[in-house]
Design an enzyme around this catalytic site. Structure first.
Site, PDB file in Angstrom:
ATOM      1  N   HIS A 157     -57.363  56.460 -41.299  1.00  0.00           N
ATOM      2  CA  HIS A 157     -56.070  56.395 -40.602  1.00  0.00           C
ATOM      3  C   HIS A 157     -56.273  56.172 -39.105  1.00  0.00           C
ATOM      4  O   HIS A 157     -57.340  56.487 -38.564  1.00  0.00           O
ATOM      5  CB  HIS A 157     -55.318  57.733 -40.771  1.00  0.00           C
ATOM      6  CG  HIS A 157     -54.800  57.981 -42.156  1.00  0.00           C
ATOM      7  ND1 HIS A 157     -54.967  59.188 -42.804  1.00  0.00           N
ATOM      8  CD2 HIS A 157     -54.108  57.186 -43.001  1.00  0.00           C
ATOM      9  CE1 HIS A 157     -54.394  59.121 -44.000  1.00  0.00           C
ATOM     10  NE2 HIS A 157     -53.872  57.915 -44.147  1.00  0.00           N
ATOM     11  N   CYS A 244     -53.677  66.306 -40.307  1.00  0.00           N
ATOM     12  CA  CYS A 244     -52.984  65.983 -41.564  1.00  0.00           C
ATOM     13  C   CYS A 244     -52.539  67.216 -42.346  1.00  0.00           C
ATOM     14  O   CYS A 244     -51.747  67.099 -43.280  1.00  0.00           O
ATOM     15  CB  CYS A 244     -53.815  65.049 -42.416  1.00  0.00           C
ATOM     16  SG  CYS A 244     -55.481  65.581 -42.665  1.00  0.00           S
TER      17      CYS A 244
HETATM   18  N1  GLY Z   1     -57.836  62.347 -49.339  1.00  0.00           N
HETATM   19  C1  GLY Z   1     -56.949  61.952 -48.330  1.00  0.00           C
HETATM   20  C2  GLY Z   1     -56.416  60.611 -48.576  1.00  0.00           C
HETATM   21  O1  GLY Z   1     -57.181  59.754 -49.000  1.00  0.00           O
HETATM   22  O2  GLY Z   1     -55.284  60.319 -48.386  1.00  0.00           O
END
Ligand code: GLY
Length: 250
Positions: A157, A244
């Site tokens: 991300h 997150c």
């Molecule tokens: N395990 C976090 C994701 O891949 O979204």
């Protein structure tokens, strides 16, 4: 807003790191400690129960974008994560009157969205696409936000690669995102030996980061920041980090 770790976390999505055994009970203890630290830093935490059938659901940040005036329900890039949005939307509607939803063909993970004041940077990544970025720009324009697409490489991300330390400063991993995209900010780079260290959570005037990046932490301390640490080793094996695991409402 946090959600307890799913007992199925070992079945999580992984994109840029290899799979290794995850101890779900240990991940749950680490997450409980993370929540306790948020409370110590002054946060009032809405704690949602774990979702046994949704392995990645502890990573609530990916399912919703919270702004002062509205919320946006995402449409996660990984198919297995789409039901997480339905699981959280009732709670979101209790805290925000205006709730928009990203629609197909848009895909967006909240981990790709970095808000700094009225500037909103969105990773065009493995999980988030231009169609979603365009929808988000339309939702946010009436509220005075400007949306900028940012290309990432080699990481899950945008917020794996860059997070804000305050409204003028970012912490950045130059291998995963171009410095030039954040030329308007003071840039602090992660230590070369700490690849995943750029993900830092702002809670008021405090910063919280994983405890296994001491060199990068020292850079932040030297720059005058107050930086707490938390052990999230099992969540890191699930390609998670500190931003997150929570949705900040204010
Ligand atoms: N395990 C976090 C994701 O891949 O979204």
């Amino acid at each position: 807003l946090c959600r307890a770790v799913s007992p199925a976390i070992a079945d999580c999505e992984l994109s840029f790191i290899g799979r290794e055994p995850i101890d779900a009970a240990k991940a749950q203890r680490q997450h409980a400690n993370y929540v306790a630290l948020l409370r110590q830093l002054g946060a009032e935490v809405i704690a949602l129960p774990s979702e046994p059938d949704l392995p990645d659901s502890v990573f609530v940040e990916d399912t919703v974008l919270m702004f002062d005036d509205l919320a946006v329900l995402t449409r996660p890039g990984a198919l297995s994560r789409r039901p997480e949005v339905a699981a959280i939307q009732q709670t979101v509607r209790q805290v925000r009157e205006i709730v928009h939803e990203i629609q197909a063909p848009g895909t967006l993970d909240g981990g790709d969205v970095l808000r700094i004041g009225k500037q909103v940077y969105v990773g065009r990544s493995a999980r988030s696409n231009q169609a979603a970025i365009d929808q988000l720009a339309d939702f946010l324009r009436p509220f005075g936000y400007q949306v900028h697409a940012v290309v990432t490489r080699g990481c899950l991300h945008l917020k794996s690669a860059v997070t804000a330390l305050d409204d003028e400063t970012v912490l950045l991993q130059p291998r995963w995102v171009d410095r030039g995209q954040f030329a308007d900010y003071r840039i602090i780079e992660v230590d070369d030996t700490e690849e995943h260290a750029a993900n830092v959570l702002r809670v008021g005037d405090d910063l919280l980061m994983p405890d296994n990046f001491p060199r990068t932490r020292q850079r932040l301390l030297d720059a005058g920041y107050r930086v707490g640490t938390v052990d999230v080793s099992e969540l890191q094996k699930a390609e998670g980090a500190v931003t997150c695991c929570s949705l900040l409402l204010a």
